[in-house]
Design a protein around this motif. Structure first.
Motif, mmCIF file in Angstrom:
data_model
loop_
_atom_site.group_PDB
_atom_site.id
_atom_site.type_symbol
_atom_site.label_atom_id
_atom_site.label_comp_id
_atom_site.label_asym_id
_atom_site.label_seq_id
_atom_site.Cartn_x
_atom_site.Cartn_y
_atom_site.Cartn_z
ATOM 1 N N ALA A 11 -19.969 16.190 10.444
ATOM 2 C CA ALA A 11 -21.025 15.984 9.630
ATOM 3 C C ALA A 11 -22.358 16.100 9.867
ATOM 4 O O ALA A 11 -22.636 15.433 11.151
ATOM 5 N N PHE A 12 -23.223 16.552 9.312
ATOM 6 C CA PHE A 12 -24.446 16.835 9.597
ATOM 7 C C PHE A 12 -25.586 15.706 9.255
ATOM 8 O O PHE A 12 -26.450 15.117 10.049
ATOM 9 N N TYR A 13 -25.206 15.211 8.054
ATOM 10 C CA TYR A 13 -25.914 13.989 7.660
ATOM 11 C C TYR A 13 -25.274 13.105 6.916
ATOM 12 O O TYR A 13 -24.119 13.342 6.420
ATOM 13 N N ILE A 14 -25.662 11.808 6.676
ATOM 14 C CA ILE A 14 -24.806 10.693 6.020
ATOM 15 C C ILE A 14 -25.657 10.391 4.673
ATOM 16 O O ILE A 14 -26.948 10.139 4.845
ATOM 17 N N GLY A 15 -25.002 9.995 3.839
ATOM 18 C CA GLY A 15 -25.546 9.657 2.570
ATOM 19 C C GLY A 15 -24.550 8.422 2.117
ATOM 20 O O GLY A 15 -23.620 8.225 2.542
ATOM 21 N N PHE A 73 -19.707 6.465 11.041
ATOM 22 C CA PHE A 73 -20.519 7.611 10.687
ATOM 23 C C PHE A 73 -21.253 8.087 11.759
ATOM 24 O O PHE A 73 -21.265 9.342 11.646
ATOM 25 N N ALA A 74 -21.691 7.444 12.660
ATOM 26 C CA ALA A 74 -22.581 7.810 13.855
ATOM 27 C C ALA A 74 -21.432 8.777 14.640
ATOM 28 O O ALA A 74 -22.085 9.836 15.280
ATOM 29 N N ASP A 75 -20.070 8.270 14.842
ATOM 30 C CA ASP A 75 -19.479 9.364 15.706
ATOM 31 C C ASP A 75 -18.717 10.472 15.108
ATOM 32 O O ASP A 75 -18.804 11.417 15.646
ATOM 33 N N VAL A 76 -18.854 10.402 13.476
ATOM 34 C CA VAL A 76 -18.679 11.518 12.752
ATOM 35 C C VAL A 76 -19.778 12.636 12.944
ATOM 36 O O VAL A 76 -19.821 13.933 13.095
ATOM 37 N N VAL A 77 -21.057 12.188 12.989
ATOM 38 C CA VAL A 77 -22.112 12.754 13.235
ATOM 39 C C VAL A 77 -22.118 13.557 14.546
ATOM 40 O O VAL A 77 -22.467 14.807 14.880
ATOM 41 N N LEU A 109 -28.625 3.624 15.607
ATOM 42 C CA LEU A 109 -27.384 4.332 16.296
ATOM 43 C C LEU A 109 -27.786 6.101 16.346
ATOM 44 O O LEU A 109 -26.799 6.737 16.638
ATOM 45 N N GLY A 110 -28.992 6.203 15.932
ATOM 46 C CA GLY A 110 -29.446 7.620 16.021
ATOM 47 C C GLY A 110 -29.011 8.912 15.337
ATOM 48 O O GLY A 110 -28.870 10.054 15.591
ATOM 49 N N PHE A 111 -28.829 8.299 13.872
ATOM 50 C CA PHE A 111 -28.556 9.374 12.838
ATOM 51 C C PHE A 111 -29.320 8.959 11.610
ATOM 52 O O PHE A 111 -29.886 8.101 11.624
ATOM 53 N N GLN A 112 -29.343 10.065 10.768
ATOM 54 C CA GLN A 112 -30.146 9.967 9.523
ATOM 55 C C GLN A 112 -29.462 9.443 8.358
ATOM 56 O O GLN A 112 -28.220 10.154 8.213
ATOM 57 N N GLY A 119 -28.500 -0.328 5.832
ATOM 58 C CA GLY A 119 -27.798 0.906 6.292
ATOM 59 C C GLY A 119 -28.678 1.864 6.950
ATOM 60 O O GLY A 119 -28.379 2.397 7.742
ATOM 61 N N HIS A 120 -29.905 1.840 6.335
ATOM 62 C CA HIS A 120 -31.010 2.838 6.987
ATOM 63 C C HIS A 120 -31.440 2.393 8.439
ATOM 64 O O HIS A 120 -31.560 3.320 9.281
ATOM 65 N N ALA A 121 -31.466 0.880 8.607
ATOM 66 C CA ALA A 121 -32.071 0.353 9.715
ATOM 67 C C ALA A 121 -30.842 0.560 11.043
ATOM 68 O O ALA A 121 -31.063 1.032 12.038
ATOM 69 N N LEU A 122 -29.533 0.321 10.654
ATOM 70 C CA LEU A 122 -28.828 0.705 11.473
ATOM 71 C C LEU A 122 -28.324 2.131 11.869
ATOM 72 O O LEU A 122 -28.110 2.333 12.902
ATOM 73 N N ALA A 123 -28.680 2.903 10.978
ATOM 74 C CA ALA A 123 -28.606 4.476 11.291
ATOM 75 C C ALA A 123 -29.576 4.688 12.199
ATOM 76 O O ALA A 123 -29.296 5.501 12.977
#
Length: 337
Positions: A146-150, A137-141, A169-172, A162-166
């Protein structure tokens, strides 16, 4: 139309969003589906939710065609990845790096856009390491696809991990998409408090419980011809069967005077009810006819009276499902094939 922030991000979404689960590419022909999308735009809806699995890609294609020519910057387009797509081979499912990387490209082609605003894990994948999923997902952003991940239907513990890993990895991770309505409140116990703490919003589906909360299904009577409860071929009947008992339908009829007192249709009352929860950023509504889309959209910004909220609780009584322990049950323990 009312607009709300999506999680602790700067992105605003329309409080009523338009989703094409079940309808586009299956129950509703393309021309009618396009008319519904046009009705959503006319009603001020800017947020559109779909998934690659809906009608095996056809729903994304229809939505992309219907939105062609609209100013892309004025729209928020959401889609999802997890369930089997394409020929449904062993790697055409789940949240592996391979499936995520290939699926986002296929979704963008069908949606006729170079990015989606929100890309969502349609379920939790117990067979792929979470680190692999979140790195993909980080690579997709980072690629601007994609602008955001849910996510969708994740448990509180899964949201935390998931929130901690995001963050690492520098995304939300900004949203969770659960089922939520006046009859089905399982997220209230733990998911909502956890999400508030983490800065995650709910983008809820089935706010009218597949039509049950509109009151059109009468206890002791066969469902109306052409309604979702009669759709055995497209799967609609299976989605709705859990709420079709006479006990539930009898309780729902008690909501009619409450809706009338608020000057709302029963569908509008149901949609307005979920929007009273401040952790809900948007309620996904569908519709097989443009007038249904307009009716649902009119619930935006409605503030229900405290006595109405109490009256809904009293009317529905013990048919409400509020057991938080069943959160996550919709995520298969092994990948769907």
């Amino acid at each position: 139309m009312e607009f709300r922030y999506l999680g602790h991000s700067g992105l605003k979404v329309s409080a009523i969003s338009y989703g094409n689960w079940v309808t586009h590419g299956s129950q509703v022909e393309a021309e009618q589906a396009t008319a519904c999308v046009r009705a959503a735009l006319e009603a001020g809806i800017t947020t559109f939710d779909t998934a690659d699995v809906y009608a095996n890609g056809a729903a994304e294609t229809i939505l992309g065609d219907a939105l062609a020519g609209e100013r892309r910057e004025s729209l928020e387009i959401f889609t999802k990845v997890y369930f089997p797509t394409g020929p449904k081979g062993p790697n055409d499912t789940g949240l592996s790096r391979k499936h995520i990387s290939e699926s986002i490209n296929a979704s963008l082609r069908r949606l006729r856009t170079d990015h989606v605003d929100l890309y969502q894990a349609h379920r939790y994948d117990y067979e792929t390491p979470l680190e692999e999923t979140m790195k993909a997902f980080a690579d997709v952003v980072r690629a601007g696809k994609a602008f955001y991940i849910g996510v969708s239907e994740w448990t509180p513990d899964q949201l935390r991990a998931g929130h901690a890993l995001a963050g690492d990895l520098g995304f939300q991770l900004v949203s969770n998409q659960p089922k939520y309505n006046a009859l089905f409140r399982v997220i209230e116990a733990e998911v909502v408090p956890t999400s508030r703490e983490l800065g995650i919003s709910q983008v809820v589906f089935s706010p009218i419980d597949q039509g049950v909360l509109t009151g059109k299904y009468q206890p002791g009577q066969p469902p109306p011809e052409g309604s979702r409860a009669t759709d055995t071929a497209g799967g609609g009947a299976n989605f709705i069967k859990g709420s079709m008992s006479n006990e539930v339908l009898t309780r729902v009829q008690k909501l009619a005077p409450l809706a009338e007192a608020e000057g709302l249709s029963m569908a509008q009352l149901a949609v307005a009810w979920v929007l009273q929860n401040d952790n809900v950023a948007s309620a996904i509504t569908g519709g097989s006819r443009p007038e249904q889309v307009h009716d649902n959209a009119a619930a935006a910004g409605k503030k229900l009276l405290p006595e109405t909220m109490a009256g809904i609780d009293e009317a529905l009584g013990d048919v409400v499902q509020a057991d938080g322990s069943i959160v996550g049950d919709m995520s298969p323990k092994t990948r769907v094939v």
